[in-house]
Design an enzyme around this catalytic site. Structure first.
Site, mmCIF file in Angstrom:
data_model
loop_
_atom_site.group_PDB
_atom_site.id
_atom_site.type_symbol
_atom_site.label_atom_id
_atom_site.label_comp_id
_atom_site.label_asym_id
_atom_site.label_seq_id
_atom_site.Cartn_x
_atom_site.Cartn_y
_atom_site.Cartn_z
ATOM 1 N N CYS A 174 0.885 -1.172 0.000
ATOM 2 C CA CYS A 174 0.000 0.000 0.000
ATOM 3 C C CYS A 174 0.922 1.221 0.000
ATOM 4 O O CYS A 174 1.132 1.852 1.020
ATOM 5 C CB CYS A 174 -0.893 -0.007 1.237
ATOM 6 S SG CYS A 174 -2.163 -1.267 1.190
ATOM 7 N N ALA A 175 1.490 1.524 -1.142
ATOM 8 C CA ALA A 175 2.674 2.391 -1.185
ATOM 9 C C ALA A 175 2.362 3.880 -1.246
ATOM 10 O O ALA A 175 3.179 4.697 -0.808
ATOM 11 C CB ALA A 175 3.542 2.003 -2.369
ATOM 12 N N PRO B 289 1.334 7.688 -0.680
ATOM 13 C CA PRO B 289 2.086 8.439 -1.696
ATOM 14 C C PRO B 289 3.588 8.164 -1.703
ATOM 15 O O PRO B 289 4.323 8.838 -2.412
ATOM 16 C CB PRO B 289 1.817 9.890 -1.290
ATOM 17 C CG PRO B 289 1.621 9.837 0.193
ATOM 18 C CD PRO B 289 1.000 8.506 0.489
ATOM 19 N N GLY C 12 6.035 7.621 1.015
ATOM 20 C CA GLY C 12 6.995 8.029 2.044
ATOM 21 C C GLY C 12 7.860 6.865 2.513
ATOM 22 O O GLY C 12 9.092 6.947 2.539
ATOM 23 N N LYS C 13 7.201 5.739 2.842
ATOM 24 C CA LYS C 13 7.974 4.619 3.403
ATOM 25 C C LYS C 13 8.736 3.893 2.303
ATOM 26 O O LYS C 13 9.840 3.389 2.538
ATOM 27 C CB LYS C 13 7.057 3.680 4.180
ATOM 28 C CG LYS C 13 6.459 4.396 5.381
ATOM 29 C CD LYS C 13 5.510 3.566 6.179
ATOM 30 C CE LYS C 13 4.711 4.442 7.140
ATOM 31 N NZ LYS C 13 3.702 5.309 6.463
ATOM 32 N N ASP D 241 -0.192 0.127 -5.371
ATOM 33 C CA ASP D 241 -1.299 0.894 -4.785
ATOM 34 C C ASP D 241 -2.500 0.805 -5.721
ATOM 35 O O ASP D 241 -2.355 0.772 -6.942
ATOM 36 C CB ASP D 241 -0.918 2.360 -4.534
ATOM 37 C CG ASP D 241 -1.766 2.967 -3.417
ATOM 38 O OD1 ASP D 241 -1.273 3.091 -2.287
ATOM 39 O OD2 ASP D 241 -2.962 3.277 -3.675
ATOM 40 N N CYS E 97 -1.713 4.010 11.129
ATOM 41 C CA CYS E 97 -1.624 5.259 11.905
ATOM 42 C C CYS E 97 -2.944 5.405 12.676
ATOM 43 O O CYS E 97 -3.591 6.433 12.639
ATOM 44 C CB CYS E 97 -1.317 6.464 11.020
ATOM 45 S SG CYS E 97 -2.452 6.708 9.663
HETATM 46 C C1 LIG Z 1 -1.746 4.528 4.815
HETATM 47 S S1 LIG Z 1 -1.706 4.770 3.127
HETATM 48 C C2 LIG Z 1 -0.071 4.264 2.740
HETATM 49 C C3 LIG Z 1 0.971 5.316 3.007
HETATM 50 C C4 LIG Z 1 2.315 4.986 2.376
HETATM 51 N N1 LIG Z 1 2.806 3.684 2.768
HETATM 52 C C5 LIG Z 1 3.379 6.017 2.690
HETATM 53 O O1 LIG Z 1 4.204 5.802 3.562
HETATM 54 O O2 LIG Z 1 3.372 7.070 2.034
HETATM 55 C C6 LIG Z 1 -2.650 3.458 2.529
HETATM 56 C C7 LIG Z 1 -2.628 3.285 1.009
HETATM 57 O O3 LIG Z 1 -3.287 2.061 0.709
HETATM 58 C C8 LIG Z 1 -3.891 2.176 -0.551
HETATM 59 N N2 LIG Z 1 -4.845 1.056 -0.653
HETATM 60 C C9 LIG Z 1 -6.050 0.919 -0.050
HETATM 61 N N3 LIG Z 1 -6.596 -0.262 -0.363
HETATM 62 C C10 LIG Z 1 -5.712 -0.892 -1.179
HETATM 63 C C11 LIG Z 1 -5.701 -2.156 -1.849
HETATM 64 N N4 LIG Z 1 -6.727 -3.010 -1.720
HETATM 65 N N5 LIG Z 1 -4.639 -2.472 -2.605
HETATM 66 C C12 LIG Z 1 -3.590 -1.614 -2.731
HETATM 67 N N6 LIG Z 1 -3.555 -0.407 -2.137
HETATM 68 C C13 LIG Z 1 -4.594 -0.067 -1.369
HETATM 69 C C14 LIG Z 1 -4.478 3.565 -0.522
HETATM 70 O O4 LIG Z 1 -4.705 4.034 -1.829
HETATM 71 C C15 LIG Z 1 -3.382 4.344 0.204
HETATM 72 O O5 LIG Z 1 -2.525 4.953 -0.711
#
Ligand SMILES: C[S@@+](CC[C@H](N)C(=O)[O-])C[C@H]1O[C@@H](n2cnc3c(N)ncnc32)[C@H](O)[C@@H]1O
Length: 439
Positions: free
Chosen positions: A258-259, A261, A263-264, A280, A378
């Protein structure tokens, strides 16, 4: 040119508040649309501060307005309603002289094409100033007013955190520090800190985190030396800790499921020469991963897919590490995004928990034997965190929870299973972490 009356940022703030509270839009997104017309940086900053102030004070302000308006305003006057909300919240915050805040709100009615209501705005705000003590006392008993959070969330915290719920709510009403991540491929943290000092910016390294720097006061990103050339990223301490949980070494094949935007993902690539696959389901957020990595001089294999539909995107190779930074209630970062408390509803939680569970179950078979899945949210709610992971290890007998956190001095506490940092602890955001080894 006439002197600014302060009406523009108030009217912008009122429109953003309306989009958040009436239409459920995120305030950052609403701000981008509404504040396009504000040319001065200080006006944009003021609009943002006013919106955040109202989000933290909404139960009190809406209660006051109910008492102050003899008859409720009509639906078509919602713009004026929110000018009044912003005005009341500003008067309560007492950062501006009262007369300046009242005048700006009155002037804002002209921008809202509601000049005919300027007398009403003036009268309501001035009556508040005259009768403030009694009016506020009438509202003060409700917990929602005292803490500025919705009732469902207060109840959930009282249940999950009987000792800490007040501390968590209080932390949600305090602005967070500006925390940066040094791009260690660009320069060392010592060099980066010296560059800040040379630019007159005071900062200190965050203990226990190898790449983190906290600024003593918030500044515009453009004033941070070597930001645009890839020397830094903005990232909270808790989010930076996630990479330590991954225990990266060169050559590992890593999935960030779940990458967006990014950051990680970027931090992981700065840390070690790994092969990173970044998935994502949201195309726009995945595009932000690409832009972010390019700014930092990094690259990964980007995959636009629903991570649970493994057959549609997986190449069949097992991963040494899987990072699942799952979609969640974001209740650990309310201090950073004060609108979240009104955007999330109690009913959202069961869907989020089901999505997290589906992601965990779909991704687990992709972890190599001896490999590690790191689950991060979070959130501060047990259903998304320790209860979610307790149920996961019950379902998967080949999963063994790693007991100790990677940094023993980090803030937070062991929960069963995993590790929870509460918002504001050590200055960090509220995050949950668990690492499971596939045995
Ligand atoms: C908490 S954010 C991730 C933040 C990211 N890891 C960072 O550090 O910037 C969760 C992400 O999961 C994605 N997401 C939600 N459901 C998903 C799925 N079924 N498959 C892939 N990505 C998914 C969302 O679009 C969102 O970008």
């Amino acid at each position: 040119m006439p002197a600014p009356t302060g009406a523009e940022p108030r009217w912008a703030a009122a429109q953003v508040a309306q989009r958040v509270l009436d239409q459920g839009q995120a305030s950052d997104a609403a701000m981008e649309v509404v504040c396009q017309g504000l040319t001065r940086g200080q006006d944009r900053a003021l609009a943002r501060r006013l919106v955040h102030g109202l989000m933290r004070d909404w139960p009190m302000v809406s209660g006051l307005l109910k008492a102050l308006l003899q008859t409720p305003l009509k639906r078509r006057d919602r713009g004026v309603y929110f000018i009044l909300c912003i005005g009341l919240s500003e008067l309560r915050a007492e950062r501006e002289p009262d007369h300046a805040a009242v005048n700006a709100a009155v002037e804002a009615t002209k921008l809202a094409k509601a000049k005919h209501m300027s007398k009403l705005v003036n009268a309501v705000l001035r009556r508040f100033l005259r009768e403030r003590e009694a009016l506020e006392a009438d509202q003060a008993d409700a917990l929602t007013v005292q803490w500025g959070h919705p009732a469902w969330f207060i109840q959930a915290l009282q249940h999950d955190w009987p000792e800490d719920w007040q501390r968590i709510l209080g932390a949600g009403n305090v602005s967070p520090p500006l925390t940066l991540r040094v791009n260690r491929r660009h320069w060392s943290r010592d060099d980066a800190l010296s560059a800040l000092t040379q630019h007159g910016l005071e900062a200190h390294p965050i203990p226990g985190l190898a790449d983190a720097v906290e600024l003593e006061r918030r500044v515009a990103i453009r004033d941070i030396p070597e930001f645009s050339t890839g020397g830094w990223s903005v990232q909270d301490a808790s989010a930076q800790w996630a990479v330590d949980w991954l225990q990266l070494t060169p050559g590992l094949r890593v999935l960030d499921a779940c990458a967006g935007p990014g950051g990680k993902a970027a931090h992981a690539l700065e840390r070690a020469d790994i092969e990173l696959h970044a998935v994502d389901s949201d195309g726009e957020r995945l595009a932000r991963v690409e832009t972010g990595l390019a700014r930092l001089g990094l690259s990964a294999q980007l995959i636009h897919a629903d991570a649970t539909s493994v057959a549609s995107w997986w190449d069949g190779g097992l991963f040494d590490r899987v990072l699942l930074d799952a979609p969640c209630s974001a209740t650990g970062v309310i201090r950073r995004h004060p609108d979240i408390r009104w955007l999330r509803q109690a009913g959202d939680l069961s869907n989020l928990v089901a999505t997290q569970r589906a992601l965990l179950d779909a991704l687990w078979p992709l972890v190599k034997p001896g490999g590690i899945l790191v689950y991060v949210t979070c959130s501060v709610l047990a259903d998304e965190n320790d209860r979610q992971m307790a149920s996961f290890v019950e379902r998967h007998s080949d999963g063994s929870i790693l007991q100790s956190p990677p940094t023993p001095t980090a803030p937070g506490r062991a929960v069963s299973p995993g590790w929870q940092v509460l918002p504001g602890e050590g200055g960090w955001d509220g995050f949950y972490f668990a690492a499971v080894e596939r045995v």
